[in-house]
Design an enzyme around this catalytic site. Sequence first.
Site, PDB file in Angstrom:
ATOM      1  CG  ASN A   1      -2.291   0.582   0.919  1.00  0.00           C
ATOM      2  OD1 ASN A   1      -2.371   1.665   0.329  1.00  0.00           O
ATOM      3  ND2 ASN A   1      -3.352  -0.095   1.318  1.00  0.00           N
TER       4      ASN A   1
ATOM      5  CG  HIS B   1      23.627   4.872  12.073  1.00  0.00           C
ATOM      6  ND1 HIS B   1      24.471   5.393  11.134  1.00  0.00           N
ATOM      7  CD2 HIS B   1      22.429   4.696  11.455  1.00  0.00           C
ATOM      8  CE1 HIS B   1      23.820   5.545   9.990  1.00  0.00           C
ATOM      9  NE2 HIS B   1      22.578   5.120  10.158  1.00  0.00           N
TER      10      HIS B   1
ATOM     11  CB  ALA C   1      -1.859  -1.205  13.007  1.00  0.00           C
TER      12      ALA C   1
END
Length: 212
Positions: A83, A113, A167
């Site tokens: 999407n 990092h 989600a």
Amino acid sequence: MTEEERIFNGLLFNPGHPDLRKIKAKAHRLSQQYSDTYEDQVEERENILQQLLGARGEKCFLQGPIFFHYGTHTEIGSHFFANYNLTVQDDARVSIGSYTSFGPNVTIVTPVHPFIASERRQMIDQHGQANSLCYAKPVTIGNDVWLSANVTVCGGVTIGDGCVIGAGSVVTQDIPSNSFAAGVPCRVIRSITASDSMQFKPEVLADCRIKE
């Protein structure tokens, strides 16, 4: 050993090296070109993806806009769907299986990092030169996986076949196959079983039926 080979071997590398900058510039340009197209411009989009990705199966659809950092470091299986606003920072390799789908705003991030601020600024590379260095960890996402909206997958993670990721989750560790996982950090909530079938949701199934 090239800087790209250093990435694939999990070693510190210089992201500003001209060879890597050339690969990224091409990927950024192609990502922008794809994002500027409409979804009915099928031939144009297919041509861009052919140049952008390392490998891709049949019947893939990326809604757009998209952003790939290297592009050629990513391989996607067949029947993939993404999407809006897919971001893949594929310094290390990214492998995505077949029949896998992403909701809007999914992000895959492979670079890592240093924690120490002074080391993030500069370290001494293999040539004895001071440079900003980082390293990267690959990501593997299996077949038949659903990543819901706003999921972030971090480097070094493998998501097994058949998983559903809730989600807004941030996936920092491996998720075993056929699991429903969610949260920040993402954790397995339970296994996905036959009891999750839509046949047990007649109020939603209505006049549809399960494919045999």
